[in-house]
Motif scaffolding. Structure first.
Motif, PDB file in Angstrom:
ATOM      1  N   VAL A 171     -12.756   8.683 -38.991  1.00 20.86           N
ATOM      2  CA  VAL A 171     -13.235   9.231 -37.715  1.00 20.86           C
ATOM      3  C   VAL A 171     -14.232   8.248 -37.112  1.00 20.86           C
ATOM      4  CG1 VAL A 171     -12.960  11.634 -38.461  1.00 20.86           C
ATOM      5  CG2 VAL A 171     -15.183  10.504 -38.732  1.00 20.86           C
ATOM      6  N   ILE A 172     -14.538   8.448 -35.838  1.00 22.45           N
ATOM      7  CA  ILE A 172     -15.514   7.575 -35.186  1.00 22.45           C
ATOM      8  C   ILE A 172     -16.584   8.452 -34.535  1.00 22.45           C
ATOM      9  CG2 ILE A 172     -13.995   7.329 -33.144  1.00 22.45           C
ATOM     10  CD1 ILE A 172     -15.047   4.458 -32.834  1.00 22.45           C
ATOM     11  N   ILE A 173     -17.839   8.070 -34.759  1.00 18.97           N
ATOM     12  CA  ILE A 173     -18.944   8.796 -34.113  1.00 18.97           C
ATOM     13  C   ILE A 173     -19.275   8.040 -32.835  1.00 18.97           C
ATOM     14  CG2 ILE A 173     -21.328   9.642 -34.343  1.00 18.97           C
ATOM     15  CD1 ILE A 173     -21.095   9.303 -37.357  1.00 18.97           C
ATOM     16  N   GLY A 180     -22.969   6.848 -24.309  1.00 23.11           N
ATOM     17  CA  GLY A 180     -22.781   5.441 -24.718  1.00 23.11           C
ATOM     18  C   GLY A 180     -22.023   4.605 -23.712  1.00 23.11           C
ATOM     19  N   GLY A 181     -21.987   3.314 -23.990  1.00 21.08           N
ATOM     20  CA  GLY A 181     -21.260   2.376 -23.128  1.00 21.08           C
ATOM     21  C   GLY A 181     -21.438   0.967 -23.637  1.00 21.08           C
ATOM     22  N   GLY A 182     -20.643   0.061 -23.073  1.00 18.67           N
ATOM     23  CA  GLY A 182     -20.766  -1.347 -23.442  1.00 18.67           C
ATOM     24  C   GLY A 182     -20.407  -1.612 -24.891  1.00 18.67           C
ATOM     25  N   GLY A 183     -19.548  -0.748 -25.437  1.00 20.33           N
ATOM     26  CA  GLY A 183     -19.106  -0.961 -26.812  1.00 20.33           C
ATOM     27  C   GLY A 183     -20.197  -0.672 -27.839  1.00 20.33           C
ATOM     28  N   LYS A 184     -21.300  -0.064 -27.397  1.00 16.48           N
ATOM     29  CA  LYS A 184     -22.413   0.169 -28.330  1.00 16.48           C
ATOM     30  C   LYS A 184     -22.428   1.601 -28.842  1.00 16.48           C
ATOM     31  CE  LYS A 184     -25.440  -3.206 -26.178  1.00 16.48           C
ATOM     32  NZ  LYS A 184     -25.346  -3.090 -24.715  1.00 16.48           N
ATOM     33  N   GLY A 185     -23.055   1.767 -29.989  1.00 15.20           N
ATOM     34  CA  GLY A 185     -23.320   3.109 -30.503  1.00 15.20           C
ATOM     35  C   GLY A 185     -22.130   3.802 -31.136  1.00 15.20           C
ATOM     36  N   ILE A 206     -17.591  13.483 -32.372  1.00 17.44           N
ATOM     37  CA  ILE A 206     -16.700  12.839 -33.351  1.00 17.44           C
ATOM     38  C   ILE A 206     -15.260  12.919 -32.891  1.00 17.44           C
ATOM     39  CG2 ILE A 206     -15.794  13.131 -35.712  1.00 17.44           C
ATOM     40  CD1 ILE A 206     -18.718  13.985 -36.372  1.00 17.44           C
ATOM     41  N   GLU A 207     -14.584  11.796 -32.973  1.00 16.99           N
ATOM     42  CA  GLU A 207     -13.154  11.837 -32.689  1.00 16.99           C
ATOM     43  C   GLU A 207     -12.409  11.055 -33.742  1.00 16.99           C
ATOM     44  OE1 GLU A 207     -13.069  10.265 -28.588  1.00 16.99           O
ATOM     45  OE2 GLU A 207     -12.577   8.293 -29.376  1.00 16.99           O
ATOM     46  N   LYS A 208     -11.098  11.235 -33.754  1.00 14.75           N
ATOM     47  CA  LYS A 208     -10.237  10.537 -34.707  1.00 14.75           C
ATOM     48  C   LYS A 208     -10.307   9.043 -34.437  1.00 14.75           C
ATOM     49  CE  LYS A 208      -6.742  10.342 -37.674  1.00 14.75           C
ATOM     50  NZ  LYS A 208      -6.983  10.694 -39.078  1.00 14.75           N
ATOM     51  N   TYR A 209     -10.412   8.255 -35.492  1.00 13.41           N
ATOM     52  CA  TYR A 209     -10.354   6.805 -35.318  1.00 13.41           C
ATOM     53  C   TYR A 209      -8.882   6.405 -35.369  1.00 13.41           C
ATOM     54  CZ  TYR A 209     -11.173   1.853 -35.933  1.00 13.41           C
ATOM     55  OH  TYR A 209     -11.175   0.498 -35.756  1.00 13.41           O
ATOM     56  N   ILE A 210      -8.375   5.937 -34.243  1.00 12.45           N
ATOM     57  CA  ILE A 210      -6.959   5.571 -34.171  1.00 12.45           C
ATOM     58  C   ILE A 210      -6.794   4.191 -34.815  1.00 12.45           C
ATOM     59  CG2 ILE A 210      -4.964   5.273 -32.622  1.00 12.45           C
ATOM     60  CD1 ILE A 210      -6.133   8.033 -32.208  1.00 12.45           C
ATOM     61  N   GLU A 211      -5.893   4.089 -35.775  1.00 15.27           N
ATOM     62  CA  GLU A 211      -5.706   2.832 -36.507  1.00 15.27           C
ATOM     63  C   GLU A 211      -4.951   1.821 -35.649  1.00 15.27           C
ATOM     64  OE1 GLU A 211      -6.968   2.271 -39.504  1.00 15.27           O
ATOM     65  OE2 GLU A 211      -6.992   4.147 -40.646  1.00 15.27           O
ATOM     66  N   PHE A 213      -7.295   4.385 -21.948  1.00 13.80           N
ATOM     67  CA  PHE A 213      -6.527   5.089 -22.975  1.00 13.80           C
ATOM     68  C   PHE A 213      -6.408   4.231 -24.223  1.00 13.80           C
ATOM     69  CE2 PHE A 213      -4.755   6.568 -18.900  1.00 13.80           C
ATOM     70  CZ  PHE A 213      -4.694   7.949 -19.083  1.00 13.80           C
ATOM     71  N   LEU A 214      -6.175   4.885 -25.352  1.00 11.47           N
ATOM     72  CA  LEU A 214      -5.769   4.167 -26.549  1.00 11.47           C
ATOM     73  C   LEU A 214      -4.291   4.473 -26.744  1.00 11.47           C
ATOM     74  CD1 LEU A 214      -8.716   4.851 -29.037  1.00 11.47           C
ATOM     75  CD2 LEU A 214      -8.177   2.706 -27.853  1.00 11.47           C
ATOM     76  N   LEU A 215      -3.531   3.442 -27.082  1.00  7.65           N
ATOM     77  CA  LEU A 215      -2.082   3.604 -27.295  1.00  7.65           C
ATOM     78  C   LEU A 215      -1.820   3.327 -28.764  1.00  7.65           C
ATOM     79  CD1 LEU A 215       0.787   3.790 -25.851  1.00  7.65           C
ATOM     80  CD2 LEU A 215       0.701   1.289 -25.739  1.00  7.65           C
ATOM     81  N   MET A 274      -9.540   8.060 -23.335  1.00  9.32           N
ATOM     82  CA  MET A 274     -10.755   7.690 -24.044  1.00  9.32           C
ATOM     83  C   MET A 274     -11.981   7.895 -23.157  1.00  9.32           C
ATOM     84  SD  MET A 274     -11.246   4.257 -26.260  1.00  9.32           S
ATOM     85  CE  MET A 274     -10.685   3.239 -24.913  1.00  9.32           C
ATOM     86  N   GLU A 275     -11.967   7.279 -21.976  1.00  6.14           N
ATOM     87  CA  GLU A 275     -13.088   7.479 -21.053  1.00  6.14           C
ATOM     88  C   GLU A 275     -12.700   6.985 -19.663  1.00  6.14           C
ATOM     89  OE1 GLU A 275     -16.629   5.223 -21.454  1.00  6.14           O
ATOM     90  OE2 GLU A 275     -15.614   3.355 -21.845  1.00  6.14           O
ATOM     91  N   MET A 276     -13.537   7.317 -18.686  1.00  5.74           N
ATOM     92  CA  MET A 276     -13.296   6.818 -17.334  1.00  5.74           C
ATOM     93  C   MET A 276     -14.518   6.041 -16.862  1.00  5.74           C
ATOM     94  SD  MET A 276     -12.183   8.760 -13.862  1.00  5.74           S
ATOM     95  CE  MET A 276     -11.737   7.782 -12.433  1.00  5.74           C
TER      96      MET A 276
HETATM   97  P1  ADP Z   1     -17.592   1.727 -24.350  1.00  9.72           P
HETATM   98  O1  ADP Z   1     -17.716   2.652 -23.177  1.00  9.72           O
HETATM   99  O2  ADP Z   1     -18.845   1.615 -25.132  1.00  9.72           O
HETATM  100  O3  ADP Z   1     -16.967   0.421 -24.003  1.00  9.72           O
HETATM  101  P2  ADP Z   1     -15.089   2.890 -25.261  1.00  9.72           P
HETATM  102  O4  ADP Z   1     -14.993   4.361 -25.489  1.00  9.72           O
HETATM  103  O5  ADP Z   1     -14.501   2.331 -24.003  1.00  9.72           O
HETATM  104  O6  ADP Z   1     -16.618   2.457 -25.374  1.00  9.72           O
HETATM  105  O7  ADP Z   1     -14.458   2.118 -26.497  1.00  9.72           O
HETATM  106  C1  ADP Z   1     -14.504   0.724 -26.624  1.00  9.72           C
HETATM  107  C2  ADP Z   1     -13.519   0.258 -27.659  1.00  9.72           C
HETATM  108  O8  ADP Z   1     -13.790   0.854 -28.936  1.00  9.72           O
HETATM  109  C3  ADP Z   1     -12.073   0.620 -27.378  1.00  9.72           C
HETATM  110  O9  ADP Z   1     -11.452  -0.291 -26.504  1.00  9.72           O
HETATM  111  C4  ADP Z   1     -11.468   0.575 -28.772  1.00  9.72           C
HETATM  112  O10 ADP Z   1     -11.199  -0.731 -29.195  1.00  9.72           O
HETATM  113  C5  ADP Z   1     -12.593   1.130 -29.640  1.00  9.72           C
HETATM  114  N1  ADP Z   1     -12.447   2.593 -29.833  1.00  9.72           N
HETATM  115  C6  ADP Z   1     -13.075   3.562 -29.153  1.00  9.72           C
HETATM  116  N2  ADP Z   1     -12.688   4.779 -29.576  1.00  9.72           N
HETATM  117  C7  ADP Z   1     -11.789   4.590 -30.553  1.00  9.72           C
HETATM  118  C8  ADP Z   1     -10.998   5.457 -31.390  1.00  9.72           C
HETATM  119  N3  ADP Z   1     -11.097   6.792 -31.309  1.00  9.72           N
HETATM  120  N4  ADP Z   1     -10.144   4.885 -32.270  1.00  9.72           N
HETATM  121  C9  ADP Z   1     -10.046   3.539 -32.371  1.00  9.72           C
HETATM  122  N5  ADP Z   1     -10.748   2.670 -31.629  1.00  9.72           N
HETATM  123  C10 ADP Z   1     -11.616   3.177 -30.722  1.00  9.72           C
END
Ligand code: ADP
Length: 453
Positions: free
Chosen positions: A155-157, A162-167, A199-204, A276-278, A287-289
C-alpha cells in the motif's frame, strides 16, 4: 481581451507566457527576485518589478508584493505559471477580490482538487475508477491496518495536501505501515500544513498516463489526448511523451471520456490535467487532478497544434473555446526531455553555477523552452530545471531520432546536466520499444533492465 498581464513566475515558463502574450498583442509585466535580476524574463517583458529577496518565500510566494506590483502596473490579469502560487486557492481569491483576473481555474476548482482525498471522493462519485483504498483519513494505526487488510499489500501512504512527488511512503507489511504512518503524518504537517494522510493500493509497475483538459467559462470542455509520464525518478517526471506508446485507440477513447466526465463533474474551467495510473492489464485508476498548466504541456501542443497558454489567456478573458472535440486530431509524436542542472552520476545532485559555454540544438522538429544563455548563473534557490527540449516526428521512432540528434547538439559547460542521462534513455531497448513503467529509471540506474536483444 486583456491589454496587460503580470506573470507571477520565473524561468522558462515566465518566458513561455511572455511569448504567448507578445503574439496576442498583450503587454507584459515580469516580477523578479533579487537573484533573478539578470534573467531573460525580466529583459523580455515590457515592464519588470523586483518583488523581494532570493528565497521564494519573500518573492515568488510573496502575495502582498505580487498584488502590489499588479496594482502599480495596472494589469488586468495574472498568469501564475506552474509551481509557486499556481495552485493556491487563497491567491486566486485575493486576485478576484482585487478585480484582477487569475488566469487559471476557479478558487473552488483549485481547493477541491488540492485535497487529494476530496478529489478521490468526488471522482469516484462521478463514476471514475479510483486507485483502491480509503476515501477517509487514516486517523490511527487501527484505521490504517484495517484498510491495508482490505486492499492487500503493498500500500502507499499519501498526504492529502501533498504534491511534487513528496510525502509518499510505500509499505509492504503491518510493521512498516505502523511505523511509516506517524512519520508520514508529521512530515505532512511540516511540509503541507496538514497532517491528514490516506492509504491506497500501491499499483505494481504502472504507467503514469494523464489527460489534458481545457474548459471555457460556459461549460464547453475538451480533452486533448494523453501524455505518458512514466519516466520518473523519485516520483518526479523526467521525460514525457504524447501519444503514449501503451495506449491504443479504444483505450485512448475510454480514458479520454473518463477524464472529460471528471472535469465536467467539477465544472472545471481553464487548463487542467487528470492523472491516472495504468496497470499491466490496461486497468486505469484516477490518481489526482492538477489545476494548472503543466511543465509537460508542450508535447500536447506539438501533437494537437493548440497553443495551450494562448487558450488559457483567451478563456480567462471570457472568450468561448472555438475548438470542437471532433476537430482535435493527434498528429505525429512528441517527446520532452527535462534538462536539469544535476549531476546524474552523483545521485542527481543539483549543480548550480555559471554557464560558460552553451550550444543550443536546432533544426527540423526541435523546440527548446529555456531561460538560459551564455554567462547565465543558475541559482541554487530554485528548482534545477534549465531547459525543456521537445521534439516532434511523424511517428514515435522519428521523434526519438530527432531527440537523440538534438541532445547530442546540446552543449552546456561547465555545469553538469541531465543531458547524458537522456542520451542513455534514447539508447535503451525497453524505451525504444515503449515498454516502460514508473520503475524504469530506478531499474536503469541499477543496471537491472532485462533487455532481450
Ligand atoms: P504528486 O502530486 O506528489 O506528484 P501523484 O499522486 O501525482 O503525486 O503521484 C506521483 C507519482 O507517484 C505517480 O506518477 C506514480 O509514479 C507514483 N504513485 C502515486 N500513487 C501510486 C500508487 N497508488 N501506486 C503506484 N505508484 C503510485
Amino acid at each position: 481581451m486583456f491589454s496587460k498581464i503580470l506573470i507571477a513566475n520565473r524561468g522558462e515558463i515566465a518566458l513561455r507566457i511572455i511569448r504567448a502574450c507578445r503574439e496576442l498583442g498583450i503587454r507584459t509585466v515580469a516580477v523578479y527576485s533579487e537573484a533573478d535580476r539578470s534573467s531573460l524574463h525580466v529583459r523580455f517583458a515590457d515592464e519588470a518589478i523586483c518583488i523581494g529577496g532570493a528565497a521564494s518565500s519573500g518573492s515568488y510566494l510573496n502575495i502582498p508584493a505580487i498584488i502590489s506590483a499588479a496594482e502599480i502596473t495596472d494589469v488586468e490579469a495574472i498568469h501564475p505559471g506552474y509551481g509557486f502560487l499556481a495552485e493556491n486557492p487563497h491567491f486566486a481569491e485575493i486576485c478576484e477580490s482585487c478585480r484582477i483576473t487569475f488566469i487559471g481555474p476557479t478558487p473552488e476548482n483549485i481547493r477541491l482538487m488540492g485535497d487529494k482525498m476530496a478529489a478521490r471522493i468526488t471522482m469516484q462519485k462521478a463514476g471514475l475508477p479510483i486507485v483502491p483504498g480509503t476515501t477517509s483519513v487514516a486517523k490511527n494505526k487501527e484505521d490504517a491496518l484495517k484498510t491495508a487488510k482490505a486492499i492487500g499489500y503493498p500500500v502507499i501512504i499519501k498526504a492529502a495536501a501533498g504534491g511534487g512527488g513528496k510525502g509518499m511512503r510505500i509499505c509492504h507489511n503491518d510493521l512498516t505501515l505502523i511505523s511509516s504512518l506517524m512519520t508520514a503524518q508529521s512530515e505532512a504537517e511540516v511540509s503541507f500544513g496538514n497532517p491528514n494522510c490516506y492509504i491506497e493500493k500501491y499499483i505494481e509497475k504502472p504507467r503514469h498516463i494523464e489527460i489534458q483538459v481545457l474548459g471555457d467559462r460556459y461549460g464547453h470542455l475538451l480533452q486533448l489526448g494523453e501524455r505518458d509520464c512514466s519516466i520518473q525518478r523519485r516520483h518526479q517526471k523526467l521525460l514525457e511523451e504524447s501519444p503514449s506508446p501503451a495506449v491504443e485507440t479504444k483505450l485512448r477513447k475510454r480514458i479520454g471520456d473518463m477524464a472529460l466526465r471528471g472535469a465536467k463533474t467539477v465544472g472545471h474551467v481553464n487548463a487542467g490535467t487528470i492523472e491516472f495510473l495504468l496497470d499491466s492489464n490496461n486497468n486505469f485508476y484516477f490518481m489526482e487532478m492538477n489545476t494548472r498548466i503543466q511543465v509537460e504541456h508542450p508535447v500536447t501542443e506539438m501533437v494537437t497544434g493548440i497553443d495551450m497558454i494562448k487558450e488559457q489567456i483567451r478563456i480567462a478573458s471570457g472568450e468561448k473555446l472555438k475548438i470542437q472535440q471532433e476537430n482535435i486530431q493527434i498528429k505525429g509524436s512528441s517527446i520532452e526531455c527535462r534538462i536539469n542542472a544535476e549531476d546524474y552520476e552523483n545521485n542527481f545532485m543539483p549543480n548550480p553555477g555559471r554557464i560558460e559555454t552553451l550550444n543550443f540544438p536546432g533544426g527540423p522538429g526541435v523546440r527548446l523552452d529555456t531561460h538560459i544563455y551564455p554567462g547565465y548563473e543558475i541559482s541554487p534557490y530554485y528548482d534545477s530545471l534549465v531547459a525543456k527540449l521537445i521534439t516532434w516526428g511523424r511517428n514515435r521512432q522519428e521523434a526519438i531520432a530527432v531527440m537523440k540528434r538534438a541532445l547530442s547538439e546540446f552543449y552546456i559547460a561547465p555545469v553538469k546536466t541531465t543531458i547524458p542521462f537522456h542520451l542513455r534513455i534514447m539508447d535503451n531497448n525497453l524505451f525504444l520499444r515503449g515498454e516502460v513503467s514508473t520503475h524504469f529509471v530506478q531499474e536503469l540506474l541499477k543496471g537491472e533492465e532485462k533487455e532481450e536483444a
